[in-house]
Design a protein around this motif. Structure first.
Motif, mmCIF file in Angstrom:
data_model
loop_
_atom_site.group_PDB
_atom_site.id
_atom_site.type_symbol
_atom_site.label_atom_id
_atom_site.label_comp_id
_atom_site.label_asym_id
_atom_site.label_seq_id
_atom_site.Cartn_x
_atom_site.Cartn_y
_atom_site.Cartn_z
ATOM 1 N N GLU A 67 36.359 33.591 34.080
ATOM 2 C CA GLU A 67 36.278 33.840 35.518
ATOM 3 C C GLU A 67 37.617 34.349 36.031
ATOM 4 O O GLU A 67 38.661 33.733 35.798
ATOM 5 C CB GLU A 67 35.869 32.568 36.263
ATOM 6 C CG GLU A 67 35.628 32.795 37.744
ATOM 7 C CD GLU A 67 35.085 31.567 38.453
ATOM 8 O OE1 GLU A 67 35.500 31.326 39.610
ATOM 9 O OE2 GLU A 67 34.255 30.849 37.847
ATOM 10 N N ILE A 68 37.585 35.480 36.724
ATOM 11 C CA ILE A 68 38.781 36.074 37.315
ATOM 12 C C ILE A 68 38.470 36.402 38.770
ATOM 13 O O ILE A 68 37.520 37.148 39.046
ATOM 14 C CB ILE A 68 39.212 37.356 36.567
ATOM 15 C CG1 ILE A 68 39.510 37.057 35.094
ATOM 16 C CG2 ILE A 68 40.431 37.988 37.245
ATOM 17 C CD1 ILE A 68 39.810 38.295 34.271
ATOM 18 N N ASP A 69 39.233 35.834 39.677
ATOM 19 C CA ASP A 69 39.027 36.050 41.119
ATOM 20 C C ASP A 69 37.582 35.773 41.535
ATOM 21 O O ASP A 69 36.975 36.525 42.314
ATOM 22 C CB ASP A 69 39.410 37.490 41.506
ATOM 23 C CG ASP A 69 40.878 37.779 41.262
ATOM 24 O OD1 ASP A 69 41.680 36.833 41.333
ATOM 25 O OD2 ASP A 69 41.215 38.951 40.992
ATOM 26 N N GLY A 70 37.023 34.710 40.970
ATOM 27 C CA GLY A 70 35.681 34.303 41.359
ATOM 28 C C GLY A 70 34.556 35.116 40.737
ATOM 29 O O GLY A 70 33.386 34.931 41.081
ATOM 30 N N GLN A 71 34.882 36.004 39.794
ATOM 31 C CA GLN A 71 33.862 36.847 39.158
ATOM 32 C C GLN A 71 33.911 36.678 37.649
ATOM 33 O O GLN A 71 34.989 36.587 37.050
ATOM 34 C CB GLN A 71 34.107 38.320 39.523
ATOM 35 C CG GLN A 71 33.026 39.256 39.014
ATOM 36 C CD GLN A 71 33.246 40.697 39.473
ATOM 37 O OE1 GLN A 71 34.291 41.020 40.047
ATOM 38 N NE2 GLN A 71 32.287 41.553 39.239
ATOM 39 N N GLN A 78 42.953 49.148 40.146
ATOM 40 C CA GLN A 78 42.170 48.902 41.360
ATOM 41 C C GLN A 78 41.339 50.130 41.720
ATOM 42 O O GLN A 78 40.171 50.016 42.087
ATOM 43 C CB GLN A 78 43.098 48.527 42.514
ATOM 44 C CG GLN A 78 42.344 48.117 43.781
ATOM 45 C CD GLN A 78 43.272 47.606 44.862
ATOM 46 O OE1 GLN A 78 44.477 47.492 44.645
ATOM 47 N NE2 GLN A 78 42.733 47.294 46.019
ATOM 48 N N ARG A 102 33.042 46.422 36.602
ATOM 49 C CA ARG A 102 34.494 46.365 36.713
ATOM 50 C C ARG A 102 35.093 46.209 35.324
ATOM 51 O O ARG A 102 34.491 45.572 34.444
ATOM 52 C CB ARG A 102 34.944 45.190 37.588
ATOM 53 C CG ARG A 102 34.576 45.310 39.065
ATOM 54 C CD ARG A 102 35.216 44.182 39.853
ATOM 55 N NE ARG A 102 36.678 44.293 39.850
ATOM 56 C CZ ARG A 102 37.495 43.296 40.169
ATOM 57 N NH1 ARG A 102 37.007 42.108 40.485
ATOM 58 N NH2 ARG A 102 38.802 43.468 40.154
#
Length: 449
Positions: free
Chosen positions: A352-356, A2, A309
């Motif tokens: 797609e991971i967490d909407g990204q 993170q 990211r």
């Protein structure tokens, strides 16, 4: 992970497309040196003049429309720079073709990208048949009676495609990576912010057009207002000059022995960056400033660019822990628009991971206790050879297209060349196999038999 991904940054963006950013730099310093090659050179104002001559010719005489793919097959030259920016200013999509590729492959690539026009110059015009329109850049620029008033009025949004890079494909057909204007501009902003790219810099253009890095070298330099020095393929680098500069390593994993070479030739005063990134994530994704005295065990690929990211996932797409190998997924500003005409491959490459959306690189990495990423190799059969990304399956498919070939395996040998093992149902000699490869594959993909 993170904290590593705490990369959000707002950059001041004057405009939304590459050619408008270039015009903005021309307005700021029209008489500054833009590009030089040996005794030839152009200021920003002069370069814009030739770019607008070309772009208006493409629009008015050849009816190039916004979003049309235009190939360019040109040796390193001032015409190469004019051609790339001219395509962008006409609203087209730039797609480089390597002059080193055989004629059969060039024809196949123009068909794959559905290009009706190819920009060439005197060294490459003979490579294309009459069924495609090949435009000699120098001939266009030498015409004096065309309307050169005003700039192209084509408006391109950041979401639209800027360029296409062709990469090796495991199915036997290259993949056409589509990169948006905003992808490229955001990538350049990241490099500017860490001061690895700036208006006072001089960039040596030395990579072949088959590398996406050449787009950064050429368009990136012109977008920040720097000076571009074109290097002949057989040219040499003045290391005394480099010792006062930035040195950026891309294309191959940065090896520890390379540090020894850098120290040996006494360019330790330069700032040394190690950049990592596939074409699908827009040239670079992570970066590390190399310390030539401390980085002696392994060279990290570093941390994500700003507004990028990174995720490290195991085979079940679950996050890996620190110190454990996993596949690197790249998300954020650089994620490409997909493979041209191959929605099936695009669907496999993006998750797609967490909407990204994240791009699955296929590269294995691990993160150390300092939050730095280290490249560990590949999870598949894709290789890198002399900086070139190669799918061995593309070479195998080429050889299997020979009727008498019943089986074939290609592998990387001693980290410096390719070897093909071929089983044939009839007698065929090695030279015939090599000639078949030479007529269908680029030089860096031709194996020993």
């Amino acid at each position: 992970m993170q904290s590593v991904n705490n990369t959000q940054m707002s950059f001041p963006s004057h405009l939304t497309c590459i050619h408008h950013e270039f015009v903005y730099q021309v307005m700021k310093h029209p008489q500054k040196l833009a590009v030089e090659l040996d005794e030839q050179s152009l200021t920003y104002c002069e370069l814009l003049y030739y770019v607008q001559v070309l772009s208006l010719t493409l629009i008015n005489e050849y009816h190039v429309y916004p979003g049309e793919v235009m190939c360019q097959c040109v040796e390193r030259s001032l015409s190469m720079v004019i051609g790339i920016m001219g395509i962008e200013m006409a609203g087209g999509v730039y797609c480089p073709l390597s002059p080193r590729d055989p004629q059969h492959r060039l024809h196949a690539l123009t068909q794959q990208t559905q290009s009706r026009l190819v920009l060439v110059h005197y060294l490459t015009k003979i490579k294309f048949d009459d069924d495609i329109i090949s435009l000699d850049i120098d001939s266009i620029l030498n015409i004096n009676d065309i309307d050169k008033k005003g700039l192209s009025s084509v408006i391109v949004k950041g979401e639209e495609i800027a360029y296409i890079i062709l990469t090796s494909g495991s199915t036997g057909t290259p993949k056409a990576v589509q990169v948006r204007h905003r992808n490229f501009i955001d990538c350049m902003h990241s490099l500017i912010y860490i001061n690895s790219f700036n208006k006072d810099g001089t960039v040596v253009q030395m990579t072949r057009c088959s590398f996406d890095i050449h787009v950064q070298e050429i368009l990136g330099t012109l977008l920040v207002g720097g000076t571009l020095v074109m290097l002949h393929p057989s040219g040499t680098i003045d290391f005394d000059y480099l010792s006062k500069s930035l040195l950026i390593i891309l294309g191959e994993p940065f090896s520890v022995p390379l540090i020894g070479l850098i120290v040996k030739i006494s360019i330790t005063d330069c700032i040394l960056w190690n950049l990592y990134g596939p074409a699908e994530a827009t040239i670079g994704s992570t970066i590390h400033c190399v310390n030539v005295t401390n980085d002696i065990q392994s060279i990290p690929i570093g941390r994500p660019f700003y507004n990028y990211r990174c995720m490290i996932m195991n085979k079940d797409l679950q996050p890996s822990v620190t110190g454990q190998d996993g596949e690197l997924l790249v998300g954020g500003a650089g994620v490409f628009a997909g493979y041209l005409g191959r929605d099936d491959l695009t669907a496999k490459a993006l998750v797609e991971i967490d909407g990204q959306l994240f791009y699955r690189t296929g590269d294995l990495v691990r993160m150390d206790n300092d939050g730095l990423l280290h490249y560990q190799g590949r999870k598949d059969h894709q290789i890198k050879l002399h900086g070139q990304r190669i799918e061995l399956g593309e070479i195998e498919r080429c050889l299997l297209n020979i009727t008498s070939t019943s089986a074939c395996v290609v592998m990387k040998w001693n980290d410096d060349h390719l070897v093909a093992y071929v089983q044939s149902s009839s007698h065929i000699n090695e030279e015939e196999l090599r000639e078949h490869c030479r007529s269908h594959l680029p030089p860096h993909m031709i194996p020993s038999i």
